[in-house]
Design a protein around this motif. Structure first.
Motif, PDB file in Angstrom:
ATOM      1  N   PHE A   1      -5.061 -14.593 119.123  1.00 25.36           N
ATOM      2  CA  PHE A   1      -4.353 -14.166 120.366  1.00 25.36           C
ATOM      3  C   PHE A   1      -2.852 -13.581 120.125  1.00 25.36           C
ATOM      4  O   PHE A   1      -2.390 -12.813 121.283  1.00 25.36           O
ATOM      5  N   GLY A   2      -2.522 -13.401 118.985  1.00 30.00           N
ATOM      6  CA  GLY A   2      -1.166 -12.614 118.776  1.00 30.00           C
ATOM      7  C   GLY A   2       0.242 -13.548 119.146  1.00 30.00           C
ATOM      8  O   GLY A   2       1.316 -12.787 119.419  1.00 30.00           O
ATOM      9  N   PHE A   3      -0.005 -14.799 119.274  1.00 36.58           N
ATOM     10  CA  PHE A   3       1.268 -15.430 119.823  1.00 36.58           C
ATOM     11  C   PHE A   3       1.124 -16.863 119.300  1.00 36.58           C
ATOM     12  O   PHE A   3       0.152 -17.469 118.992  1.00 36.58           O
ATOM     13  N   SER A   4       2.525 -17.321 119.004  1.00 36.71           N
ATOM     14  CA  SER A   4       2.513 -18.718 118.537  1.00 36.71           C
ATOM     15  C   SER A   4       2.715 -19.773 119.453  1.00 36.71           C
ATOM     16  O   SER A   4       3.218 -19.372 120.627  1.00 36.71           O
ATOM     17  N   VAL A   5       1.675 -20.746 119.186  1.00 34.48           N
ATOM     18  CA  VAL A   5       1.566 -22.070 120.181  1.00 34.48           C
ATOM     19  C   VAL A   5       2.151 -23.318 119.295  1.00 34.48           C
ATOM     20  O   VAL A   5       1.175 -23.348 118.259  1.00 34.48           O
ATOM     21  N   ASP A   6       2.607 -24.110 119.740  1.00 35.50           N
ATOM     22  CA  ASP A   6       2.993 -25.517 119.215  1.00 35.50           C
ATOM     23  C   ASP A   6       1.638 -26.213 119.485  1.00 35.50           C
ATOM     24  O   ASP A   6       1.335 -26.222 120.623  1.00 35.50           O
ATOM     25  N   VAL A   7       1.264 -26.808 118.501  1.00 37.35           N
ATOM     26  CA  VAL A   7       0.052 -27.715 118.887  1.00 37.35           C
ATOM     27  C   VAL A   7       0.097 -29.230 118.266  1.00 37.35           C
ATOM     28  O   VAL A   7       0.563 -29.117 117.075  1.00 37.35           O
ATOM     29  N   LEU A   8      -0.108 -30.026 118.964  1.00 42.10           N
ATOM     30  CA  LEU A   8      -0.140 -31.742 118.181  1.00 42.10           C
ATOM     31  C   LEU A   8      -1.631 -31.855 118.307  1.00 42.10           C
ATOM     32  O   LEU A   8      -2.366 -31.745 119.144  1.00 42.10           O
ATOM     33  N   VAL A   9      -2.075 -32.671 117.309  1.00 38.99           N
ATOM     34  CA  VAL A   9      -3.335 -33.042 117.166  1.00 38.99           C
ATOM     35  C   VAL A   9      -3.155 -34.700 117.085  1.00 38.99           C
ATOM     36  O   VAL A   9      -2.368 -35.096 116.224  1.00 38.99           O
ATOM     37  N   ARG A  10      -3.915 -35.373 118.022  1.00 36.54           N
ATOM     38  CA  ARG A  10      -3.736 -36.773 117.773  1.00 36.54           C
ATOM     39  C   ARG A  10      -5.340 -37.530 117.881  1.00 36.54           C
ATOM     40  O   ARG A  10      -6.131 -36.815 118.725  1.00 36.54           O
ATOM     41  N   ASP A  11      -5.558 -38.487 117.098  1.00 39.08           N
ATOM     42  CA  ASP A  11      -7.124 -39.149 117.183  1.00 39.08           C
ATOM     43  C   ASP A  11      -7.001 -39.849 118.328  1.00 39.08           C
ATOM     44  O   ASP A  11      -5.979 -40.555 119.088  1.00 39.08           O
ATOM     45  N   HIS A  12      -8.492 -40.270 118.366  1.00 39.02           N
ATOM     46  CA  HIS A  12      -8.685 -41.217 119.546  1.00 39.02           C
ATOM     47  C   HIS A  12      -8.004 -42.492 119.453  1.00 39.02           C
ATOM     48  O   HIS A  12      -7.498 -43.128 120.579  1.00 39.02           O
ATOM     49  N   ALA A  13      -7.888 -43.216 118.329  1.00 43.96           N
ATOM     50  CA  ALA A  13      -7.209 -44.487 118.304  1.00 43.96           C
ATOM     51  C   ALA A  13      -5.708 -44.303 118.877  1.00 43.96           C
ATOM     52  O   ALA A  13      -5.306 -45.430 119.583  1.00 43.96           O
ATOM     53  N   TYR A  14      -4.849 -43.464 118.367  1.00 38.81           N
ATOM     54  CA  TYR A  14      -3.642 -43.169 118.770  1.00 38.81           C
ATOM     55  C   TYR A  14      -3.519 -43.052 120.290  1.00 38.81           C
ATOM     56  O   TYR A  14      -2.844 -43.585 120.719  1.00 38.81           O
ATOM     57  N   LEU A  15      -4.402 -42.020 120.846  1.00 33.00           N
ATOM     58  CA  LEU A  15      -4.474 -41.825 122.278  1.00 33.00           C
ATOM     59  C   LEU A  15      -4.784 -43.205 123.205  1.00 33.00           C
ATOM     60  O   LEU A  15      -4.087 -43.342 123.925  1.00 33.00           O
ATOM     61  N   LYS A  16      -5.683 -43.903 122.672  1.00 33.71           N
ATOM     62  CA  LYS A  16      -6.124 -45.146 123.258  1.00 33.71           C
ATOM     63  C   LYS A  16      -4.881 -46.086 123.133  1.00 33.71           C
ATOM     64  O   LYS A  16      -4.479 -46.738 123.931  1.00 33.71           O
ATOM     65  N   ALA A  17      -4.181 -46.058 121.995  1.00 40.97           N
ATOM     66  CA  ALA A  17      -2.948 -47.069 121.709  1.00 40.97           C
ATOM     67  C   ALA A  17      -1.811 -46.511 122.655  1.00 40.97           C
ATOM     68  O   ALA A  17      -1.139 -47.328 123.317  1.00 40.97           O
ATOM     69  N   VAL A  18      -1.560 -45.323 123.047  1.00 40.05           N
ATOM     70  CA  VAL A  18      -0.707 -44.956 123.898  1.00 40.05           C
ATOM     71  C   VAL A  18      -0.976 -45.472 125.502  1.00 40.05           C
ATOM     72  O   VAL A  18      -0.080 -46.146 125.954  1.00 40.05           O
ATOM     73  N   VAL A  19      -2.289 -45.348 125.804  1.00 37.54           N
ATOM     74  CA  VAL A  19      -2.440 -46.043 127.061  1.00 37.54           C
ATOM     75  C   VAL A  19      -2.406 -47.499 127.063  1.00 37.54           C
ATOM     76  O   VAL A  19      -1.804 -48.089 127.848  1.00 37.54           O
ATOM     77  N   GLU A  20      -2.820 -48.326 126.149  1.00 39.42           N
ATOM     78  CA  GLU A  20      -2.727 -49.546 125.929  1.00 39.42           C
ATOM     79  C   GLU A  20      -1.414 -50.234 125.931  1.00 39.42           C
ATOM     80  O   GLU A  20      -1.024 -51.397 126.533  1.00 39.42           O
ATOM     81  N   ASN A  21      -0.464 -49.339 125.485  1.00 32.77           N
ATOM     82  CA  ASN A  21       1.005 -50.052 125.279  1.00 32.77           C
ATOM     83  C   ASN A  21       1.873 -49.223 126.086  1.00 32.77           C
ATOM     84  O   ASN A  21       3.221 -49.454 125.983  1.00 32.77           O
ATOM     85  N   CYS A  22       1.280 -48.805 127.329  1.00 29.82           N
ATOM     86  CA  CYS A  22       2.304 -48.401 128.252  1.00 29.82           C
ATOM     87  C   CYS A  22       2.970 -49.455 128.883  1.00 29.82           C
ATOM     88  O   CYS A  22       2.690 -50.536 129.068  1.00 29.82           O
ATOM     89  N   PRO A  23       4.301 -49.159 128.884  1.00 29.85           N
ATOM     90  CA  PRO A  23       5.202 -50.231 129.451  1.00 29.85           C
ATOM     91  C   PRO A  23       5.257 -50.271 130.983  1.00 29.85           C
ATOM     92  O   PRO A  23       5.962 -51.254 131.449  1.00 29.85           O
ATOM     93  N   PHE A  24       4.768 -49.572 131.706  1.00 31.98           N
ATOM     94  CA  PHE A  24       4.677 -49.397 133.097  1.00 31.98           C
ATOM     95  C   PHE A  24       3.535 -49.833 133.431  1.00 31.98           C
ATOM     96  O   PHE A  24       2.270 -49.779 132.792  1.00 31.98           O
ATOM     97  N   PRO A  25       3.560 -50.419 135.008  1.00 36.89           N
ATOM     98  CA  PRO A  25       2.249 -50.758 135.313  1.00 36.89           C
ATOM     99  C   PRO A  25       1.281 -49.411 135.656  1.00 36.89           C
ATOM    100  O   PRO A  25       1.168 -49.268 137.068  1.00 36.89           O
ATOM    101  N   ALA A  26       0.807 -48.851 134.719  1.00 41.18           N
ATOM    102  CA  ALA A  26       0.072 -47.583 135.048  1.00 41.18           C
ATOM    103  C   ALA A  26      -1.218 -47.841 136.389  1.00 41.18           C
ATOM    104  O   ALA A  26      -1.251 -47.005 136.948  1.00 41.18           O
ATOM    105  N   ALA A  27      -1.855 -49.042 136.222  1.00 41.08           N
ATOM    106  CA  ALA A  27      -2.586 -48.999 137.328  1.00 41.08           C
ATOM    107  C   ALA A  27      -2.175 -49.138 138.408  1.00 41.08           C
ATOM    108  O   ALA A  27      -3.104 -48.864 139.597  1.00 41.08           O
ATOM    109  N   GLU A  28      -0.932 -49.219 138.978  1.00 44.05           N
ATOM    110  CA  GLU A  28      -0.444 -49.441 140.065  1.00 44.05           C
ATOM    111  C   GLU A  28       0.406 -48.174 140.508  1.00 44.05           C
ATOM    112  O   GLU A  28       0.841 -48.167 141.655  1.00 44.05           O
ATOM    113  N   LEU A  29       0.159 -47.113 139.730  1.00 44.56           N
ATOM    114  CA  LEU A  29       0.965 -46.088 140.044  1.00 44.56           C
ATOM    115  C   LEU A  29       0.116 -44.880 140.193  1.00 44.56           C
ATOM    116  O   LEU A  29      -1.013 -44.770 139.523  1.00 44.56           O
ATOM    117  N   ALA A  30       0.410 -43.844 140.990  1.00 50.90           N
ATOM    118  CA  ALA A  30      -0.281 -42.498 141.006  1.00 50.90           C
ATOM    119  C   ALA A  30       0.078 -41.681 139.724  1.00 50.90           C
ATOM    120  O   ALA A  30       1.131 -41.946 139.146  1.00 50.90           O
TER     121      ALA A  30
END
Length: 183
Positions: A69-98
């Protein structure tokens, strides 16, 4: 075969760095990734790969995007286990928030509280943030666009030397779903 999400920073925003999702899917398939799916136009792709690790896959995808494409883009790659841990370890009441009230900023490397020592949390209440494993959780009850705390957290001097990209909670949860093996 490991499932991953690629998080592309700053594409298709304000007419800059236009990267059509169909072309991104074709590029990723051409790199040998399996089960490639994109989500929205703002730079998320789920895929499976039997080779490499998150860091090498991010570097490979970054290079391929620049070449194609001719331009630089920063890319982060994360596996499923990491992404799932981010959700499970959320310190805020995610289910109660929009979804627009809660955000996750993913970082290229671990961050410590010292990086944010100049930001007085009391000044920004009821907005709050918490740090996790290469992620910052942000509660912004009026949304990201109106958040003074988000503005303070995203200043270049605060995030110097990091790749950082933010997603709302709806997208955070969707990435877990898209990277679930067999999904």
């Amino acid at each position: 075969m490991t499932t991953y999400a690629a998080l592309l920073r700053g594409i298709n925003v304000g007419g800059n760095k236009k990267l059509p999702m169909a072309e991104l899917r074709a590029l990723m398939t051409g790199l040998g990734y399996d089960s490639v799916q994109t989500y929205l136009q703002s730079g998320q792709a789920a895929f499976a790969s039997a080779h490499g690790d998150a860091g090498s896959l991010a570097a490979e995808l970054t290079g391929a995007i620049e070449e194609r494409f001719g331009f630089s883009v920063d890319v982060l790659v994360r596996d499923h286990a990491y992404l799932k841990a981010v959700v499970e370890n959320c310190p805020f009441p995610a289910a109660e928030l929009a979804g627009r009230q809660l955000h996750a900023t993913y970082f290229s490397e671990p961050v410590t509280a010292e990086r944010y020592a100049d930001i007085d949390p009391a000044v920004h209440l009821p907005e709050e943030f918490r740090l996790g494993d290469r992620v910052l959780y942000l509660y912004a009850p009026d949304g990201l666009g109106r958040s003074k705390l988000a503005e303070a957290l995203s200043r270049p001097r605060v995030n110097k030397g990091l790749i950082a990209t933010t997603r709302n909670w709806n997208t955070v949860v969707k990435l877990v779903e898209l990277t679930t093996p067999g999904a």
